[in-house]
Design an enzyme around this catalytic site. Structure first.
Site, PDB file in Angstrom:
ATOM      1  N   GLY A  14       0.846  -1.194   0.000  1.00  0.00           N
ATOM      2  CA  GLY A  14       0.000   0.000   0.000  1.00  0.00           C
ATOM      3  C   GLY A  14       0.877   1.237   0.000  1.00  0.00           C
ATOM      4  N   GLU A  51       6.648  13.760   1.620  1.00  0.00           N
ATOM      5  CA  GLU A  51       5.507  14.640   1.829  1.00  0.00           C
ATOM      6  C   GLU A  51       5.522  15.895   0.957  1.00  0.00           C
ATOM      7  OE1 GLU A  51       4.452  13.579   6.416  1.00  0.00           O
ATOM      8  OE2 GLU A  51       5.850  15.223   6.103  1.00  0.00           O
ATOM      9  N   ALA A  52       6.514  16.038   0.098  1.00  0.00           N
ATOM     10  CA  ALA A  52       6.588  17.207  -0.775  1.00  0.00           C
ATOM     11  C   ALA A  52       6.508  16.761  -2.225  1.00  0.00           C
ATOM     12  CB  ALA A  52       7.874  17.986  -0.523  1.00  0.00           C
ATOM     13  N   LYS A  80       2.868  24.667  -2.166  1.00  0.00           N
ATOM     14  CA  LYS A  80       4.316  24.763  -2.350  1.00  0.00           C
ATOM     15  C   LYS A  80       4.620  25.469  -3.668  1.00  0.00           C
ATOM     16  CE  LYS A  80       8.378  21.828  -3.162  1.00  0.00           C
ATOM     17  NZ  LYS A  80       8.889  20.443  -3.253  1.00  0.00           N
ATOM     18  N   LEU A 334       9.563   2.849  -4.222  1.00  0.00           N
ATOM     19  CA  LEU A 334      10.857   2.409  -3.712  1.00  0.00           C
ATOM     20  C   LEU A 334      11.260   1.048  -4.243  1.00  0.00           C
ATOM     21  CD1 LEU A 334      10.439   3.524   0.021  1.00  0.00           C
ATOM     22  CD2 LEU A 334      11.512   4.777  -1.862  1.00  0.00           C
TER      23      LEU A 334
END
Length: 502
Positions: A14, A51-52, A80, A334
């Site tokens: 997930g 988180e960005a 941002k 990843l």
């Protein structure tokens, strides 16, 4: 022609990557096309610190039909407009890699070429004063684009900071509403067919699940792509030597900034990502030059508020799988590779891979030419992002630690050397085959990291210095007025998308 369509897709893992895949596939394919199952284990958990984002995430949000205000509220997000790099060229230095336009191009030549000429003569202000998003970062302002004609307010590029766990939860809700089936469990065995393709996975509860196509979002381990298919990994740590990170959230300190901050440390760098309810912090470093204990201490000593959790240690090797797509398994996130979060590209790489998957979506024949072309395109994107990240470490005057001595003197890929040398001569930047970071991004980082061109684009001299001065002054004035028009970042959030307190 035989109908060989994919009837079932199984996503392993997930987190951000897994639920991004589930949400996009269920939206594009629909429940009638094929069954989508996602297997994840709450025991394993997720990394959850990415988180960005960068502005390309807007395309993904549009694909899913997000209500942006709802999305921002549900993920404790902020907006941002760029990244501030502190102490990278040398201690005390600072620059913005701001999103969107820099100045206004003239006669087909980038604005910064004209600016280079006038700046060398002492007749131009700092580049930020011609860049709306940079000025908005300085003054902590934000708004979405409006219909303002030729004004920079008509084209404001922005991205988000958000809670990765809440983002995955939000995508899960959307996915399950479209028919994605979530299964709790840990894979203990992967069963292969005689031809080496994956047939099924067996979970710790004894159940076995078969699929036609498998998407591996199992994180660094790569349970399917690596442990089962032994695809191999290309290690880039000789160019990007940081191999660890320690992360911790802290309490908010005043109003959230409209930008990410990256501060260079003696063996790496520290991130600061402001959300509505907290600040995300992390220290990325090289274990060859710094211990985990020292890295954690540096992080905790440089927080803006009280730590809200115990520091979380992550180990990684920067690089990518030899093949992102191998047989009937495609790796995302990843599991496909790791590009450290210096330019917030991790989520973009998931999004980009999904876009390419739709272009080369297979049937059960799994055409090898399509798979090879997909892998070529993914490799190209990873390699060009890799070079952009290397630039930050390599182009520096820092000589205050063994880490920076290594980075400053290390050999770099020839494509990066070519870019730097061409910029040094005349400020020109060659963009390779539509690579992700455009000329403006390369300019902002190269100039910000202290690289100074010897000259500028020859066509700049088509204008007299007096005419250039008039134009630069006009652009600066427009940017100043446009910045003044923008509300404060917190003011905009309060009006449109303020999240509930947690």
């Amino acid at each position: 022609m035989q109908n060989n369509k994919i009837n079932k897709i199984l996503i392993l893992g997930g987190g951000t990557a897994g639920w991004m895949a589930a949400a996009a596939l269920s939206k594009v394919l629909g429940n009638d096309f094929c069954q989508i199952q996602l297997v994840e284990s709450e025991q394993i958990g997720t990394v959850g610190v990415g988180e960005a984002t960068i502005p390309q995430i807007q395309l993904y949000n549009q694909l899913l039909g997000f209500d942006e205000d709802e999305f921002v509220r549900k993920t404790q997000a902020t907006f941002k407009l760029g990244i501030q790099f502190v102490d990278w060229d040398k201690p005390g230095s600072s620059y913005f890699h701001a999103f969107g336009d820099v100045g206004k191009d003239m006669d087909g030549v980038h604005f910064y070429q004209y600016w280079l000429k006038m700046r060398a003569q002492g007749k131009a202000a700092h580049i930020d004063e011609y860049t709306l998003t940079a000025m908005a970062c300085h003054e902590n302002r934000f708004m979405r684009s409006i219909d303002a004609g030729n004004s920079p307010l008509s084209n404001i590029a922005y991205a988000f900071h958000f809670d990765a766990g809440l983002y995955a939860k939000y995508l899960r809700e959307l996915s399950e509403a479209k028919g994605v089936v979530r299964t709790e469990g840990k894979v203990v065995k992967t069963n292969l067919r005689e031809d080496g393709f994956i047939h099924s996975v067996q979970l710790d509860d004894g159940n076995e699940y078969q699929a036609d196509f498998f998407i591996d979002c199992s994180g660094f381990k790569g349970v399917l792509i690596e442990e089962a298919l032994q695809t191999g990994y290309e290690d880039w740590s000789h160019w990007l030597p940081c191999d660890r990170a320690v992360a911790v959230p802290c309490a908010s300190a005043g109003e959230p900034w409209s930008y990410t901050r990256s501060t260079a440390r003696k063996a790496g760098w520290q991130w600061r990502i402001p959300l509505q309810n907290r600040i995300g912090n992390g220290h990325v470093y090289c274990s060859k030059y710094m211990s985990d204990e020292e890295a954690t201490q540096i992080l905790l000593e440089n927080l803006d508020g009280e730590a809200l959790a115990e520091p979380k240690l992550l180990r990684f090797v920067t690089g990518k799988r030899n093949k992102s797509w191998n047989k009937n398994c495609l790796a995302l996130g990843l599991a496909a590779g790791f590009m450290e979060p210096l330019e917030s590209t991790s989520i973009h790489l998931v999004q980009s891979a999904l876009s390419k998957l739709f272009s080369f979506f297979p049937n059960k024949n799994f055409d090898q030419e399509d798979i090879d072309e997909y892998n070529r395109q993914i490799d190209f994107e990873y390699e060009r992002i890799r070079d952009f990240l290397i630039l930050h470490y390599y182009a520096t005057e820092r000589n205050d630690s063994p880490f920076w001595d290594y980075c400053r003197s290390m050999p770099v890929p020839p494509e990066l050397t070519q870019k730097i040398e061409q910029f040094k001569r005349n400020g020109r930047i060659a963009r390779f085959n539509n690579e992700m970071f455009n000329d403006l991004s390369w300019f902002e980082v190269m100039y910000g990291q202290g690289i100074r061109p010897e000259s500028y684009h020859a066509l700049v001299d088509a204008f007299s210095d007096e005419e250039l001065q008039r134009r630069l002054d006009s652009i600066k004035s427009v940017v100043r007025k446009s910045t003044d028009y923008m509300p404060g970042h917190q003011e905009f959030i309060d009006k449109h998308c303020k999240a509930e307190k947690m």
